[in-house]
Design a protein around this motif. Structure first.
Motif, mmCIF file in Angstrom:
data_model
loop_
_atom_site.group_PDB
_atom_site.id
_atom_site.type_symbol
_atom_site.label_atom_id
_atom_site.label_comp_id
_atom_site.label_asym_id
_atom_site.label_seq_id
_atom_site.Cartn_x
_atom_site.Cartn_y
_atom_site.Cartn_z
ATOM 1 N N ILE A 1 0.841 -1.206 0.000
ATOM 2 C CA ILE A 1 0.000 0.000 0.000
ATOM 3 C C ILE A 1 0.876 1.256 0.000
ATOM 4 C CG2 ILE A 1 -1.628 1.333 1.424
ATOM 5 C CD1 ILE A 1 -2.860 -1.461 2.226
ATOM 6 N N ARG A 2 1.935 1.230 0.819
ATOM 7 C CA ARG A 2 2.817 2.409 0.866
ATOM 8 C C ARG A 2 3.564 2.582 -0.453
ATOM 9 N NH1 ARG A 2 5.588 1.542 5.233
ATOM 10 N NH2 ARG A 2 4.032 2.401 6.616
ATOM 11 N N PHE A 3 3.975 1.481 -1.053
ATOM 12 C CA PHE A 3 4.652 1.578 -2.348
ATOM 13 C C PHE A 3 3.722 2.223 -3.376
ATOM 14 C CE2 PHE A 3 5.995 0.519 -6.535
ATOM 15 C CZ PHE A 3 7.383 0.489 -6.478
ATOM 16 N N ASN A 4 2.494 1.716 -3.449
ATOM 17 C CA ASN A 4 1.548 2.231 -4.456
ATOM 18 C C ASN A 4 1.221 3.699 -4.214
ATOM 19 O OD1 ASN A 4 1.511 -0.240 -5.705
ATOM 20 N ND2 ASN A 4 -0.453 -0.896 -4.834
ATOM 21 N N ALA A 5 1.101 4.075 -2.945
ATOM 22 C CA ALA A 5 0.784 5.471 -2.622
ATOM 23 C C ALA A 5 1.952 6.381 -3.004
ATOM 24 C CB ALA A 5 0.471 5.601 -1.127
ATOM 25 N N THR A 6 3.165 5.864 -2.903
ATOM 26 C CA THR A 6 4.354 6.687 -3.167
ATOM 27 C C THR A 6 4.696 6.740 -4.658
ATOM 28 O OG1 THR A 6 5.182 5.910 -1.039
ATOM 29 C CG2 THR A 6 6.745 7.092 -2.439
ATOM 30 N N TYR A 7 4.617 5.571 -5.316
ATOM 31 C CA TYR A 7 5.159 5.481 -6.685
ATOM 32 C C TYR A 7 4.109 5.181 -7.752
ATOM 33 C CZ TYR A 7 9.570 5.254 -4.150
ATOM 34 O OH TYR A 7 10.631 5.525 -3.327
ATOM 35 N N GLY A 8 2.850 5.057 -7.347
ATOM 36 C CA GLY A 8 1.811 4.716 -8.329
ATOM 37 C C GLY A 8 1.423 3.258 -8.199
ATOM 38 N N ASP A 9 0.302 2.934 -8.818
ATOM 39 C CA ASP A 9 -0.308 1.620 -8.616
ATOM 40 C C ASP A 9 0.433 0.527 -9.381
ATOM 41 O OD1 ASP A 9 -2.209 0.424 -7.176
ATOM 42 O OD2 ASP A 9 -3.918 1.184 -8.330
ATOM 43 N N VAL A 10 1.427 -0.069 -8.752
ATOM 44 C CA VAL A 10 2.256 -1.068 -9.429
ATOM 45 C C VAL A 10 2.045 -2.465 -8.825
ATOM 46 C CG1 VAL A 10 4.643 -1.781 -9.865
ATOM 47 C CG2 VAL A 10 3.994 0.643 -10.082
ATOM 48 N N LEU A 11 1.875 -2.502 -7.490
ATOM 49 C CA LEU A 11 1.855 -3.796 -6.792
ATOM 50 C C LEU A 11 0.428 -4.212 -6.412
ATOM 51 C CD1 LEU A 11 4.950 -3.172 -4.492
ATOM 52 C CD2 LEU A 11 4.846 -4.515 -6.620
ATOM 53 N N THR A 12 0.219 -5.519 -6.341
ATOM 54 C CA THR A 12 -1.072 -6.068 -5.899
ATOM 55 C C THR A 12 -1.039 -6.259 -4.386
ATOM 56 O OG1 THR A 12 -1.326 -7.225 -7.993
ATOM 57 C CG2 THR A 12 -2.632 -8.051 -6.152
ATOM 58 N N VAL A 13 -2.080 -5.789 -3.713
ATOM 59 C CA VAL A 13 -2.168 -5.967 -2.257
ATOM 60 C C VAL A 13 -2.815 -7.333 -1.987
ATOM 61 C CG1 VAL A 13 -3.045 -5.012 -0.090
ATOM 62 C CG2 VAL A 13 -2.432 -3.460 -1.979
ATOM 63 N N PRO A 14 -2.056 -8.273 -1.410
ATOM 64 C CA PRO A 14 -2.559 -9.657 -1.282
ATOM 65 C C PRO A 14 -3.418 -9.892 -0.038
ATOM 66 C CG PRO A 14 -0.342 -9.533 -0.431
ATOM 67 C CD PRO A 14 -0.689 -8.125 -0.875
ATOM 68 N N GLU A 15 -4.189 -10.950 -0.082
ATOM 69 C CA GLU A 15 -4.963 -11.409 1.088
ATOM 70 C C GLU A 15 -4.313 -12.684 1.609
ATOM 71 O OE1 GLU A 15 -7.961 -10.061 2.019
ATOM 72 O OE2 GLU A 15 -8.254 -8.709 0.291
ATOM 73 N N HIS A 16 -4.359 -12.871 2.926
ATOM 74 C CA HIS A 16 -3.902 -14.163 3.434
ATOM 75 C C HIS A 16 -5.032 -15.168 3.317
ATOM 76 C CE1 HIS A 16 -6.251 -13.777 7.080
ATOM 77 N NE2 HIS A 16 -5.728 -12.613 7.313
ATOM 78 N N ARG A 17 -4.695 -16.451 3.287
ATOM 79 C CA ARG A 17 -5.706 -17.499 3.358
ATOM 80 C C ARG A 17 -5.291 -18.442 4.476
ATOM 81 N NH1 ARG A 17 -9.633 -19.408 -0.402
ATOM 82 N NH2 ARG A 17 -10.181 -21.594 -0.079
ATOM 83 N N ILE A 18 -5.942 -18.281 5.606
ATOM 84 C CA ILE A 18 -5.615 -19.052 6.812
ATOM 85 C C ILE A 18 -6.776 -20.013 7.067
ATOM 86 C CG2 ILE A 18 -5.227 -18.850 9.311
ATOM 87 C CD1 ILE A 18 -3.929 -16.105 8.768
ATOM 88 N N PRO A 19 -6.502 -21.319 7.195
ATOM 89 C CA PRO A 19 -7.622 -22.259 7.329
ATOM 90 C C PRO A 19 -8.424 -22.032 8.609
ATOM 91 C CG PRO A 19 -5.526 -23.388 7.703
ATOM 92 C CD PRO A 19 -5.200 -21.994 7.247
ATOM 93 N N ALA A 20 -9.740 -22.297 8.537
ATOM 94 C CA ALA A 20 -10.614 -22.081 9.693
ATOM 95 C C ALA A 20 -10.294 -23.079 10.806
ATOM 96 C CB ALA A 20 -12.084 -22.208 9.270
ATOM 97 N N VAL A 21 -9.926 -24.293 10.437
ATOM 98 C CA VAL A 21 -9.566 -25.312 11.432
ATOM 99 C C VAL A 21 -8.150 -25.795 11.124
ATOM 100 C CG1 VAL A 21 -10.138 -27.586 12.383
ATOM 101 C CG2 VAL A 21 -11.969 -26.043 11.625
ATOM 102 N N GLY A 22 -7.289 -25.822 12.143
ATOM 103 C CA GLY A 22 -5.935 -26.365 11.964
ATOM 104 C C GLY A 22 -4.901 -25.317 11.606
ATOM 105 N N ALA A 23 -5.219 -24.017 11.760
ATOM 106 C CA ALA A 23 -4.259 -22.960 11.412
ATOM 107 C C ALA A 23 -3.141 -22.849 12.440
ATOM 108 C CB ALA A 23 -4.974 -21.620 11.295
ATOM 109 N N ARG A 24 -3.373 -23.445 13.606
ATOM 110 C CA ARG A 24 -2.368 -23.378 14.672
ATOM 111 C C ARG A 24 -2.406 -24.694 15.448
ATOM 112 N NH1 ARG A 24 0.395 -19.194 16.850
ATOM 113 N NH2 ARG A 24 1.009 -19.431 19.004
ATOM 114 N N ILE A 25 -1.625 -25.649 14.981
ATOM 115 C CA ILE A 25 -1.532 -26.942 15.657
ATOM 116 C C ILE A 25 -0.556 -26.775 16.820
ATOM 117 C CG2 ILE A 25 -0.796 -29.359 15.377
ATOM 118 C CD1 ILE A 25 -3.488 -28.628 13.987
#
Ligand code: AMP
Ligand code: TRP
Length: 328
Positions: free
Chosen positions: A160-184
């Motif tokens: 987000i800071r990169f895009n705000a500074t230099y223009g819209d170049v990078l994709t802001v990703p989402e995490h995908r954390i499983p609902a069950v078993g994310a922390r064994i």
């Protein structure tokens, strides 16, 4: 949907890695366009390590990922250091990363406290390299376990800071954390996560663990003094076993509580041990077939790196251009 994740080549991977992350990589490979999985050797050198071991561990990890169901024809599997764009992007992103944010990273605090000789600057910059890994591929989604939540948040902030500074170049990703078993959790200390570096061998189950050891470790898992197979406060050990059973048998935690209602811990543990053994058996068998062939593993990683490099190079060209770095 572009999917990216990274995994450290830290010797034998454990059940927590498999349930929390690798399971998600396998699921992602048919949704990913493409799905890209990286063995992050450059992250592994931020704490003390043995060079010869590191090479072997990369092969161990590659074989384990393929044995778990990653198909190098349906995803890109490669070694981080083979694609030099990661390290260049790390440096470029360091200039849009707040020092104060890096200082707040839980993993940095934990790992630096454990180092006896040197707390390296590399360990401090670790999350920036991780951001570079993800952002170099303009990934939309990052499958990880719960312990990577904060690193992913930082990756988003950097983009987000990169895009705000230099223009819209990078994709802001989402995490995908499983609902069950994310922390064994550790079997001997169910208030701590299962980890390669925790003190007790008995607390973790390796992906290639033999079945007798699986049964022994699960039967000696720490539980509470109660008698109910239910999740709840003060029941960290049983809650952990419920999650493990749910994932390995493909049911919900509620199903598990219903199935074992009124049964004793001993009987439940026996069922969990069998479920884990069944879950890991095909992976262990396939791993034993794949692991001896270093040359084949190397060829797979090299082919993956060639494909990864093309994607990363395109992003790097845009980043350099936007930042005014290099020849026009
Ligand atoms: P690492 O071995 O640290 O590279 O971790 C590889 C992946 O496994 C990351 O996505 C972690 O979030 C995940 N992971 C590590 N430990 C656990 C655990 N105890 N439970 C669930 N996921 C985990
Ligand atoms: N730091 C991650 C871990 O310890 C590994 C990692 C490196 C990673 N680069 C990544 C995970 C990019 C997801 C995306 O598990």
């Amino acid at each position: 949907m572009r999917i990216f994740s990274g995994i450290q080549p830290t010797g034998r991977k454990h059940l927590g890695n498999h349930i929390g992350a690798i399971r998600g990589y396998v699921e992602g490979q048919d949704r990913g366009d493409p799905a890209i999985y990286c063995i992050v050797d450059l992250h592994a050198i931020t704490v003390s390590y043995e060079p010869a071991e590191l090479r072997r561990y990369v092969y161990d990890t590659a074989a384990m990922l393929i044995a778990s169901g990653l198909d190098p024809d349906r995803c890109i599997l490669f070694r981080q250091s083979d694609v030099r764009e990661h390290t260049e992007l790390c440096w470029l992103l360091a200039s849009v990363t707040a020092h104060g944010d890096l200082n707040r990273m839980h993993q940095f605090k934990e790992k630096s406290a454990r180092q006896r000789e040197l707390v390296s600057a590399g360990l401090f910059l670790y999350p920036v390299l991780q951001a570079a890994d993800v952002l170099a591929y303009r990934a939309d989604e990052v499958p990880v376990g719960d312990d990577q939540r904060q690193h992913l948040e930082l990756t988003r902030d950097v983009a987000i800071r990169f895009n705000a500074t230099y223009g819209d170049v990078l994709t802001v990703p989402e995490h995908r954390i499983p609902a069950v078993g994310a922390r064994i959790m550790d079997l001997q200390d169910p208030t701590a996560k299962m980890s390669t570096t925790s003190s007790e061998e008995r607390g973790r189950i390796y992906v290639d663990e033999d079945e007798k050891a699986i049964v022994k470790k699960i039967k000696s898992a720490v539980t509470d003094s109660g008698a109910e197979v239910r999740r709840g406060p003060g029941k960290d050990g049983i809650s952990n076993l419920i999650e493990i059973y749910a994932v390995t048998r493909g049911v919900t935690p509620e199903d598990v509580e219903r199935e074992f209602d009124g049964q004793r811990y001993g009987d439940f543990k026996a069922a969990v041990a069998e479920a884990v053994a069944d879950y890991l058996r095909p992976v262990r068998e396939r791993y034993a077939e794949l692991r001896p062939d270093d040359a084949a593993l190397e060829a797979t990683l090299a082919a993956g790196a060639a494909r990864a490099r093309d994607l990363a190079a395109a992003t790097l060209a845009d980043v350099r251009h936007a930042m005014g770095v290099g020849a026009p």
